[in-house]
Design a protein around this motif. Structure first.
Motif, PDB file in Angstrom:
ATOM      1  N   ALA A  27       7.822  24.469   1.046  1.00 38.86           N
ATOM      2  CA  ALA A  27       7.899  23.192   0.640  1.00 38.86           C
ATOM      3  C   ALA A  27       9.049  23.509  -0.571  1.00 38.86           C
ATOM      4  O   ALA A  27      10.014  22.519  -0.797  1.00 38.86           O
ATOM      5  N   ASP A  28       8.641  24.383  -1.299  1.00 39.23           N
ATOM      6  CA  ASP A  28       9.498  24.636  -2.549  1.00 39.23           C
ATOM      7  C   ASP A  28      10.891  25.038  -2.269  1.00 39.23           C
ATOM      8  O   ASP A  28      11.930  24.462  -2.603  1.00 39.23           O
ATOM      9  N   ASP A  29      10.853  25.892  -1.039  1.00 41.52           N
ATOM     10  CA  ASP A  29      12.247  26.326  -0.709  1.00 41.52           C
ATOM     11  C   ASP A  29      13.104  25.051   0.118  1.00 41.52           C
ATOM     12  O   ASP A  29      14.268  25.367  -0.172  1.00 41.52           O
ATOM     13  N   LEU A  30      12.298  24.462   0.647  1.00 43.09           N
ATOM     14  CA  LEU A  30      12.923  23.252   1.380  1.00 43.09           C
ATOM     15  C   LEU A  30      13.059  21.932   0.691  1.00 43.09           C
ATOM     16  O   LEU A  30      13.596  20.767   1.163  1.00 43.09           O
ATOM     17  N   ALA A  31      13.039  22.128  -0.741  1.00 43.71           N
ATOM     18  CA  ALA A  31      13.030  20.839  -1.668  1.00 43.71           C
ATOM     19  C   ALA A  31      14.034  19.904  -1.018  1.00 43.71           C
ATOM     20  O   ALA A  31      15.208  20.257  -0.872  1.00 43.71           O
ATOM     21  N   GLY A  32      13.667  18.700  -0.604  1.00 44.62           N
ATOM     22  CA  GLY A  32      14.448  17.586  -0.278  1.00 44.62           C
ATOM     23  C   GLY A  32      14.839  17.628   1.224  1.00 44.62           C
ATOM     24  O   GLY A  32      15.334  16.780   1.764  1.00 44.62           O
ATOM     25  N   LYS A  33      14.700  18.757   2.011  1.00 40.58           N
ATOM     26  CA  LYS A  33      14.809  18.997   3.381  1.00 40.58           C
ATOM     27  C   LYS A  33      13.575  18.682   4.316  1.00 40.58           C
ATOM     28  O   LYS A  33      13.748  18.352   5.268  1.00 40.58           O
ATOM     29  N   ALA A  34      12.438  18.760   3.716  1.00 42.26           N
ATOM     30  CA  ALA A  34      11.270  18.582   4.416  1.00 42.26           C
ATOM     31  C   ALA A  34      10.037  18.696   3.344  1.00 42.26           C
ATOM     32  O   ALA A  34       9.999  19.556   2.512  1.00 42.26           O
ATOM     33  N   ASP A  35       9.298  17.652   3.597  1.00 47.80           N
ATOM     34  CA  ASP A  35       7.821  17.733   2.525  1.00 47.80           C
ATOM     35  C   ASP A  35       6.935  18.375   3.070  1.00 47.80           C
ATOM     36  O   ASP A  35       6.941  18.816   4.083  1.00 47.80           O
ATOM     37  N   ALA A  36       6.061  18.488   2.421  1.00 44.61           N
ATOM     38  CA  ALA A  36       4.750  19.388   2.412  1.00 44.61           C
ATOM     39  C   ALA A  36       4.146  18.793   3.777  1.00 44.61           C
ATOM     40  O   ALA A  36       3.650  19.624   4.722  1.00 44.61           O
ATOM     41  N   ASP A  37       3.882  17.720   4.035  1.00 43.57           N
ATOM     42  CA  ASP A  37       3.398  16.935   5.540  1.00 43.57           C
ATOM     43  C   ASP A  37       4.172  17.286   6.483  1.00 43.57           C
ATOM     44  O   ASP A  37       3.537  17.596   7.640  1.00 43.57           O
ATOM     45  N   ALA A  38       5.283  17.207   6.439  1.00 50.08           N
ATOM     46  CA  ALA A  38       6.062  17.530   7.648  1.00 50.08           C
ATOM     47  C   ALA A  38       5.921  19.286   7.726  1.00 50.08           C
ATOM     48  O   ALA A  38       6.114  19.633   9.226  1.00 50.08           O
ATOM     49  N   ILE A  39       5.880  19.895   6.995  1.00 52.36           N
ATOM     50  CA  ILE A  39       5.790  21.394   6.894  1.00 52.36           C
ATOM     51  C   ILE A  39       4.505  21.607   7.446  1.00 52.36           C
ATOM     52  O   ILE A  39       4.322  22.641   8.526  1.00 52.36           O
ATOM     53  N   ARG A  40       3.550  21.022   7.139  1.00 54.62           N
ATOM     54  CA  ARG A  40       2.020  21.109   7.815  1.00 54.62           C
ATOM     55  C   ARG A  40       1.933  20.584   9.190  1.00 54.62           C
ATOM     56  O   ARG A  40       1.508  21.273   9.938  1.00 54.62           O
ATOM     57  N   ALA A  41       2.736  19.617   9.671  1.00 52.57           N
ATOM     58  CA  ALA A  41       2.881  19.258  11.005  1.00 52.57           C
ATOM     59  C   ALA A  41       3.402  20.290  11.958  1.00 52.57           C
ATOM     60  O   ALA A  41       3.162  20.614  12.776  1.00 52.57           O
ATOM     61  N   LYS A  42       4.624  20.690  11.299  1.00 52.73           N
ATOM     62  CA  LYS A  42       5.251  21.930  12.203  1.00 52.73           C
ATOM     63  C   LYS A  42       4.552  23.090  12.513  1.00 52.73           C
ATOM     64  O   LYS A  42       4.460  23.792  13.131  1.00 52.73           O
ATOM     65  N   ARG A  43       3.734  23.481  11.353  1.00 56.88           N
ATOM     66  CA  ARG A  43       2.748  24.647  11.126  1.00 56.88           C
ATOM     67  C   ARG A  43       2.017  24.317  12.252  1.00 56.88           C
ATOM     68  O   ARG A  43       1.450  25.504  13.072  1.00 56.88           O
ATOM     69  N   ALA A  44       1.345  23.314  12.453  1.00 60.05           N
ATOM     70  CA  ALA A  44       0.203  23.068  13.192  1.00 60.05           C
ATOM     71  C   ALA A  44       0.613  23.117  14.742  1.00 60.05           C
ATOM     72  O   ALA A  44       0.129  23.781  15.764  1.00 60.05           O
ATOM     73  N   GLU A  45       2.002  22.719  15.051  1.00 61.66           N
ATOM     74  CA  GLU A  45       2.504  22.805  16.260  1.00 61.66           C
ATOM     75  C   GLU A  45       2.984  24.193  16.398  1.00 61.66           C
ATOM     76  O   GLU A  45       2.902  24.604  17.783  1.00 61.66           O
ATOM     77  N   LEU A  46       3.463  25.018  15.525  1.00 61.96           N
ATOM     78  CA  LEU A  46       3.730  26.191  15.716  1.00 61.96           C
ATOM     79  C   LEU A  46       2.462  27.331  15.955  1.00 61.96           C
ATOM     80  O   LEU A  46       2.663  28.353  16.590  1.00 61.96           O
ATOM     81  N   LEU A  47       1.442  27.007  15.218  1.00 59.13           N
ATOM     82  CA  LEU A  47       0.294  27.748  15.605  1.00 59.13           C
ATOM     83  C   LEU A  47      -0.143  27.767  17.081  1.00 59.13           C
ATOM     84  O   LEU A  47      -0.527  28.785  17.565  1.00 59.13           O
ATOM     85  N   VAL A  48       0.024  26.432  17.578  1.00 60.65           N
ATOM     86  CA  VAL A  48      -0.331  26.433  19.151  1.00 60.65           C
ATOM     87  C   VAL A  48       0.738  27.240  19.921  1.00 60.65           C
ATOM     88  O   VAL A  48       0.241  28.087  20.779  1.00 60.65           O
ATOM     89  N   GLU A  49       2.008  27.128  19.749  1.00 62.17           N
ATOM     90  CA  GLU A  49       2.870  28.152  20.345  1.00 62.17           C
ATOM     91  C   GLU A  49       2.441  29.495  20.157  1.00 62.17           C
ATOM     92  O   GLU A  49       2.661  30.458  20.959  1.00 62.17           O
ATOM     93  N   ALA A  50       2.466  30.069  18.757  1.00 58.53           N
ATOM     94  CA  ALA A  50       1.799  31.304  18.528  1.00 58.53           C
ATOM     95  C   ALA A  50       0.764  32.013  19.161  1.00 58.53           C
ATOM     96  O   ALA A  50       0.506  33.045  19.727  1.00 58.53           O
ATOM     97  N   LYS A  51      -0.380  31.159  19.390  1.00 61.37           N
ATOM     98  CA  LYS A  51      -1.466  31.670  20.147  1.00 61.37           C
ATOM     99  C   LYS A  51      -1.133  31.799  21.638  1.00 61.37           C
ATOM    100  O   LYS A  51      -1.500  32.747  22.276  1.00 61.37           O
TER     101      LYS A  51
END
Length: 104
Positions: free
Chosen positions: A73-97
């Motif tokens: 979130a710090d690195d993407l300041a203005g491009k994605a907020d923490a909630d969007a990052i959490r949602a993307k992470r949840a999606e990617l966790l399924v893909e990673a598994k």
């Protein structure tokens, strides 16, 4: 060895295997998240891989995944907020598994 001892050993082996798989899935998820964020930052190739490694390392700062979310979130300041990052992470966790299961 008694049946109880065999069952206990099998349980310990399953627990160790599940813990290893969970660790690998989290690390893979963080890598995928890092590559996603790198793309948003305009990074590619080696630069994107290096950034993904930095995201993986960020996960060791504290228990849980909020340290990773905070870094990205710090690195993407203005491009994605923490909630969007959490949602993307949840999606990617399924893909990673899924990727890890396919690797065997």
């Amino acid at each position: 060895m008694t049946t109880f001892d065999e069952r206990e050993k099998a349980f310990e082996n399953k627990f160790a295997h599940d813990a290893e798989m969970s660790f690998r899935a989290e690390a893979r998820c963080n890598k995928l998240l890092g590559l996603w964020a790198a793309d948003l930052l305009g990074k590619s190739g080696t630069e994107a891989d290096d950034y993904a490694r930095d995201v993986i390392k960020a996960d060791f700062a504290e228990a849980g995944h909020e340290d990773v979310v905070r870094k990205v979130a710090d690195d993407l300041a203005g491009k994605a907020d923490a909630d969007a990052i959490r949602a993307k992470r949840a999606e990617l966790l399924v893909e990673a598994k899924g990727q890890i299961l396919l690797e065997g």
